[in-house]
Every structure is written in C-alpha cells, then in structure tokens.
Design a protein around this motif. Sequence first.
Motif, PDB file in Angstrom:
ATOM      1  N   ASN A   1       0.842  -1.198   0.000  1.00  0.00           N
ATOM      2  CA  ASN A   1       0.000   0.000   0.000  1.00  0.00           C
ATOM      3  C   ASN A   1       0.877   1.247   0.000  1.00  0.00           C
ATOM      4  OD1 ASN A   1       0.952  -0.225   2.566  1.00  0.00           O
ATOM      5  ND2 ASN A   1      -1.027  -0.152   3.570  1.00  0.00           N
ATOM      6  N   PRO A   2       0.330   2.378  -0.399  1.00  0.00           N
ATOM      7  CA  PRO A   2       1.132   3.604  -0.480  1.00  0.00           C
ATOM      8  C   PRO A   2       1.698   4.074   0.857  1.00  0.00           C
ATOM      9  CG  PRO A   2      -0.826   3.829  -1.820  1.00  0.00           C
ATOM     10  CD  PRO A   2      -0.967   2.546  -1.061  1.00  0.00           C
ATOM     11  N   ALA A   3       0.980   3.825   1.952  1.00  0.00           N
ATOM     12  CA  ALA A   3       1.492   4.275   3.257  1.00  0.00           C
ATOM     13  C   ALA A   3       2.781   3.541   3.622  1.00  0.00           C
ATOM     14  CB  ALA A   3       0.439   4.067   4.336  1.00  0.00           C
ATOM     15  N   ALA A   4       2.797   2.244   3.416  1.00  0.00           N
ATOM     16  CA  ALA A   4       4.010   1.471   3.699  1.00  0.00           C
ATOM     17  C   ALA A   4       5.142   1.865   2.758  1.00  0.00           C
ATOM     18  CB  ALA A   4       3.719  -0.019   3.576  1.00  0.00           C
ATOM     19  N   THR A   5       4.807   2.159   1.515  1.00  0.00           N
ATOM     20  CA  THR A   5       5.825   2.598   0.562  1.00  0.00           C
ATOM     21  C   THR A   5       6.412   3.939   0.973  1.00  0.00           C
ATOM     22  OG1 THR A   5       4.633   1.448  -1.196  1.00  0.00           O
ATOM     23  CG2 THR A   5       6.249   3.068  -1.868  1.00  0.00           C
ATOM     24  N   PHE A   6       5.564   4.845   1.459  1.00  0.00           N
ATOM     25  CA  PHE A   6       6.035   6.162   1.895  1.00  0.00           C
ATOM     26  C   PHE A   6       7.011   6.050   3.056  1.00  0.00           C
ATOM     27  CE2 PHE A   6       5.424   9.613   4.987  1.00  0.00           C
ATOM     28  CZ  PHE A   6       5.989  10.644   4.266  1.00  0.00           C
ATOM     29  N   PHE A   7       6.627   5.347   4.116  1.00  0.00           N
ATOM     30  CA  PHE A   7       7.503   5.258   5.285  1.00  0.00           C
ATOM     31  C   PHE A   7       8.765   4.441   4.990  1.00  0.00           C
ATOM     32  CE2 PHE A   7       3.478   6.302   7.450  1.00  0.00           C
ATOM     33  CZ  PHE A   7       3.904   7.453   8.079  1.00  0.00           C
ATOM     34  N   GLY A   8       8.634   3.421   4.170  1.00  0.00           N
ATOM     35  CA  GLY A   8       9.818   2.671   3.756  1.00  0.00           C
ATOM     36  C   GLY A   8      10.756   3.514   2.922  1.00  0.00           C
ATOM     37  N   SER A   9      10.193   4.367   2.086  1.00  0.00           N
ATOM     38  CA  SER A   9      11.007   5.244   1.252  1.00  0.00           C
ATOM     39  C   SER A   9      11.735   6.290   2.089  1.00  0.00           C
ATOM     40  CB  SER A   9      10.121   5.934   0.212  1.00  0.00           C
ATOM     41  OG  SER A   9      10.861   6.850  -0.539  1.00  0.00           O
ATOM     42  N   VAL A  10      11.042   6.876   3.065  1.00  0.00           N
ATOM     43  CA  VAL A  10      11.702   7.859   3.933  1.00  0.00           C
ATOM     44  C   VAL A  10      12.876   7.212   4.660  1.00  0.00           C
ATOM     45  CG1 VAL A  10      11.424   9.259   6.009  1.00  0.00           C
ATOM     46  CG2 VAL A  10       9.699   9.343   4.235  1.00  0.00           C
ATOM     47  N   LEU A  11      12.653   6.031   5.207  1.00  0.00           N
ATOM     48  CA  LEU A  11      13.702   5.355   5.978  1.00  0.00           C
ATOM     49  C   LEU A  11      14.845   4.887   5.086  1.00  0.00           C
ATOM     50  CD1 LEU A  11      14.559   4.311   8.766  1.00  0.00           C
ATOM     51  CD2 LEU A  11      13.451   2.170   8.189  1.00  0.00           C
ATOM     52  N   LEU A  12      14.526   4.191   4.005  1.00  0.00           N
ATOM     53  CA  LEU A  12      15.587   3.630   3.163  1.00  0.00           C
ATOM     54  C   LEU A  12      16.369   4.723   2.440  1.00  0.00           C
ATOM     55  CD1 LEU A  12      16.789   0.908   2.184  1.00  0.00           C
ATOM     56  CD2 LEU A  12      15.404   1.219   0.147  1.00  0.00           C
ATOM     57  N   CYS A  13      15.692   5.732   1.935  1.00  0.00           N
ATOM     58  CA  CYS A  13      16.405   6.804   1.243  1.00  0.00           C
ATOM     59  C   CYS A  13      17.309   7.579   2.192  1.00  0.00           C
ATOM     60  CB  CYS A  13      15.419   7.741   0.565  1.00  0.00           C
ATOM     61  SG  CYS A  13      14.607   7.033  -0.873  1.00  0.00           S
ATOM     62  N   SER A  14      16.853   7.816   3.420  1.00  0.00           N
ATOM     63  CA  SER A  14      17.701   8.515   4.397  1.00  0.00           C
ATOM     64  C   SER A  14      18.928   7.689   4.750  1.00  0.00           C
ATOM     65  CB  SER A  14      16.915   8.815   5.664  1.00  0.00           C
ATOM     66  OG  SER A  14      15.883   9.703   5.410  1.00  0.00           O
ATOM     67  N   VAL A  15      18.722   6.411   4.980  1.00  0.00           N
ATOM     68  CA  VAL A  15      19.838   5.541   5.354  1.00  0.00           C
ATOM     69  C   VAL A  15      20.840   5.403   4.206  1.00  0.00           C
ATOM     70  CG1 VAL A  15      20.429   3.158   5.917  1.00  0.00           C
ATOM     71  CG2 VAL A  15      18.583   4.291   7.124  1.00  0.00           C
ATOM     72  N   LEU A  16      20.352   5.187   3.003  1.00  0.00           N
ATOM     73  CA  LEU A  16      21.266   5.050   1.869  1.00  0.00           C
ATOM     74  C   LEU A  16      21.982   6.360   1.551  1.00  0.00           C
ATOM     75  CD1 LEU A  16      19.419   2.724  -0.641  1.00  0.00           C
ATOM     76  CD2 LEU A  16      21.456   2.250   0.673  1.00  0.00           C
ATOM     77  N   GLY A  17      21.297   7.473   1.699  1.00  0.00           N
ATOM     78  CA  GLY A  17      21.945   8.768   1.463  1.00  0.00           C
ATOM     79  C   GLY A  17      23.050   9.042   2.455  1.00  0.00           C
TER      80      GLY A  17
END
Length: 124
Positions: free
Chosen positions: A80-96
């Motif tokens: 669902n979009p909510a899980a994608t949003f929070f996963g994206s915030v976390l993964l993009c921050s960590v990878l950056g």
Amino acid sequence: MDLSQLLPALKVPIDGTFIADFCGFILALPTSLFLAFWLSEVKNRMTVVMGAFAGTLLGFLAILGLVGTLIFDQPLPNANPAATFFGSVLLCSVLGLSAAIILDLIVARRNRRDYRRPSAVAHE
C-alpha cells in the motif's frame, strides 16, 4: 520473438506507489543532505553532499523498482502507499547518509595530509 519480452517493464505510472515513493524521497533528501554536510570532516564538502544525493536517488529507484512497476509488470502484491512512503523515507535517508559517509572516507583517505592533526610544537 519480440525483444520487449526479455527487457524489464520500465513503466512508471503516476499512481499511489509512485507518489508515496516520491514524497518519501523528497522528505529524506534534506535530512540526508543536512546530516552529510554536518557530519563531514572533508574540506570539500560538496563531494559528500553529492554522495548523499546519489545515495538517496539510488534508494528512490530501488523502491520504485521493487515495489512499483519499474522492473516488473505488476506492482508488489499487498503493497500500500502508506508502507511505501515510510519505507522510502527510511531507506532513502539511510542510503543517502551511508553513501555520504563512504564518500567522506574515500576523500579523506586520498588527501591524508589535509586531515592530519598538526604536531604539537614544544613551547620555549
């Protein structure tokens, strides 16, 4: 035989998954850029900021490829979009931040003499 059968889908529809991933990327970008700039000990901080941006972009594309339809024809089931949003915030921050730290180490290793502490001079 059609060549498109062997290639990835490479379809990016503007749906809930893409919008959630993009919004997570937008929120993670200033976080990782600020932390990379703040934690950096390299004199040329622009290289570290570029590393943070590249890591965040890599996270955005990875989530879009795995959850969305960038690689596969169908989106991930039960995503669902909510899980994608929070996963994206976390993964993009960590990878950056990880990419910025790794680039920081590479630049500091290449220019060792600029980052050594000055030797203590004996006072007379």
